[in-house]
Design a protein around this motif. Structure first.
Motif, mmCIF file in Angstrom:
data_model
loop_
_atom_site.group_PDB
_atom_site.id
_atom_site.type_symbol
_atom_site.label_atom_id
_atom_site.label_comp_id
_atom_site.label_asym_id
_atom_site.label_seq_id
_atom_site.Cartn_x
_atom_site.Cartn_y
_atom_site.Cartn_z
ATOM 1 N N UNK A 104 122.660 35.697 16.316
ATOM 2 C CA UNK A 104 121.374 36.328 16.626
ATOM 3 C C UNK A 104 120.586 36.603 15.354
ATOM 4 N N UNK A 105 121.233 37.115 14.319
ATOM 5 C CA UNK A 105 120.546 37.402 13.064
ATOM 6 C C UNK A 105 120.090 36.116 12.379
ATOM 7 N N UNK A 106 120.903 35.061 12.438
ATOM 8 C CA UNK A 106 120.489 33.782 11.861
ATOM 9 C C UNK A 106 119.189 33.306 12.508
ATOM 10 N N UNK A 107 119.095 33.436 13.821
ATOM 11 C CA UNK A 107 117.882 33.037 14.543
ATOM 12 C C UNK A 107 116.718 33.970 14.193
ATOM 13 N N UNK A 108 116.990 35.272 14.137
ATOM 14 C CA UNK A 108 115.942 36.257 13.885
ATOM 15 C C UNK A 108 115.284 36.068 12.523
ATOM 16 N N UNK A 109 116.055 35.616 11.532
ATOM 17 C CA UNK A 109 115.504 35.435 10.188
ATOM 18 C C UNK A 109 114.474 34.315 10.125
ATOM 19 N N UNK A 110 114.376 33.504 11.174
ATOM 20 C CA UNK A 110 113.380 32.437 11.234
ATOM 21 C C UNK A 110 112.006 32.972 11.658
ATOM 22 N N UNK A 111 111.924 34.219 12.051
ATOM 23 C CA UNK A 111 110.696 34.817 12.571
ATOM 24 C C UNK A 111 110.113 35.816 11.580
ATOM 25 N N UNK A 112 108.849 36.137 11.781
ATOM 26 C CA UNK A 112 108.149 37.071 10.904
ATOM 27 C C UNK A 112 108.612 38.506 11.115
ATOM 28 N N UNK A 113 108.797 38.903 12.378
ATOM 29 C CA UNK A 113 109.172 40.278 12.701
ATOM 30 C C UNK A 113 110.274 40.310 13.741
ATOM 31 N N UNK A 114 111.157 41.280 13.604
ATOM 32 C CA UNK A 114 112.217 41.507 14.579
ATOM 33 C C UNK A 114 112.269 42.989 14.913
ATOM 34 N N UNK A 115 112.192 43.284 16.207
ATOM 35 C CA UNK A 115 112.317 44.649 16.705
ATOM 36 C C UNK A 115 113.568 44.692 17.565
ATOM 37 N N UNK A 116 114.395 45.679 17.333
ATOM 38 C CA UNK A 116 115.599 45.866 18.137
ATOM 39 C C UNK A 116 115.420 47.144 18.950
ATOM 40 N N UNK A 117 115.633 47.033 20.260
ATOM 41 C CA UNK A 117 115.546 48.192 21.147
ATOM 42 C C UNK A 117 116.916 48.413 21.766
ATOM 43 N N UNK A 118 117.391 49.642 21.689
ATOM 44 C CA UNK A 118 118.658 50.032 22.295
ATOM 45 C C UNK A 118 118.333 50.913 23.500
ATOM 46 N N UNK A 119 118.720 50.375 24.695
ATOM 47 C CA UNK A 119 118.477 51.100 25.952
ATOM 48 C C UNK A 119 117.027 51.580 25.974
ATOM 49 N N UNK A 120 116.811 52.870 26.235
ATOM 50 C CA UNK A 120 115.455 53.414 26.236
ATOM 51 C C UNK A 120 115.306 54.537 25.218
ATOM 52 N N UNK A 121 116.163 54.501 24.170
ATOM 53 C CA UNK A 121 116.146 55.632 23.240
ATOM 54 C C UNK A 121 115.985 55.266 21.767
ATOM 55 N N UNK A 122 116.078 53.989 21.409
ATOM 56 C CA UNK A 122 115.996 53.631 19.996
ATOM 57 C C UNK A 122 115.195 52.345 19.822
ATOM 58 N N UNK A 123 114.313 52.343 18.845
ATOM 59 C CA UNK A 123 113.547 51.140 18.498
ATOM 60 C C UNK A 123 113.505 51.030 16.986
ATOM 61 N N UNK A 124 113.873 49.835 16.483
ATOM 62 C CA UNK A 124 113.979 49.618 15.042
ATOM 63 C C UNK A 124 113.255 48.341 14.656
ATOM 64 N N UNK A 125 112.528 48.393 13.575
ATOM 65 C CA UNK A 125 111.889 47.225 12.983
ATOM 66 C C UNK A 125 112.722 46.825 11.777
#
Length: 146
Positions: free
Chosen positions: A71-92
């Motif tokens: 997943x991280x290998x794929x994500x590094x091909x993009x400009x931005x990655x946001x990770x959301x955990x359930x409905x309580x955490x969001x990370x850029x």
């Protein structure tokens, strides 16, 4: 008497200058995710962010302990990655190169910044494993944007 008025004025200024949860999420993620013409969940704007990211992301991936490296290998091909955990955490993800090895995840976890929903949104800046937690049964989604 002047001191009382000055103290009262400063207190009101500080309180009125504080951002709401909605304003915080919009200002932090607003350059990546469009919040235009949307009613944002005021109590928990991470729910709205998750819904909008689902619609607007170029790619969406599940994040698990088993697929984190791929997943991280794929994500590094993009400009931005946001990770959301359930409905309580969001990370850029802020920096893929600045990473720290995680024993729980088994990969080098990048540096990020985001918010965890408690009574109010709490801002965290750290390696993302310290924000998103350890691999467990919680749903973690990675939204990728060009």
């Amino acid at each position: 008497m002047k001191k009382i008025f000055l103290t009262l004025f400063l207190s009101v200024s500080v309180v009125s200058g504080a951002q709401t949860n909605t304003e915080t999420v919009k200002s932090f993620f607003g350059e990546i995710v469009s919040f235009q013409n949307v009613d944002v969940n005021e109590h928990n704007p991470i729910i709205t962010l998750d819904e909008l990211a689902t619609e607007q992301a170029d790619t969406t991936l599940a994040l698990t302990g088993d697929n984190v490296s791929k997943t991280f290998d794929k994500a590094m091909e993009y400009t931005n990655a946001i990770i959301v955990v359930e409905n309580h955490t969001a990370v850029l993800v802020k920096d893929w190169e600045n990473c720290r090895q995680s024993g729980a995840w088994g990969v080098c976890m990048p540096y990020g910044e985001g918010y965890v929903k408690r009574a109010a949104l709490v801002n965290l800046q750290d390696y993302i494993n310290n924000i998103i937690g350890i691999p467990d049964g919680q749903e973690r989604k990675v939204y990728l944007f060009n």
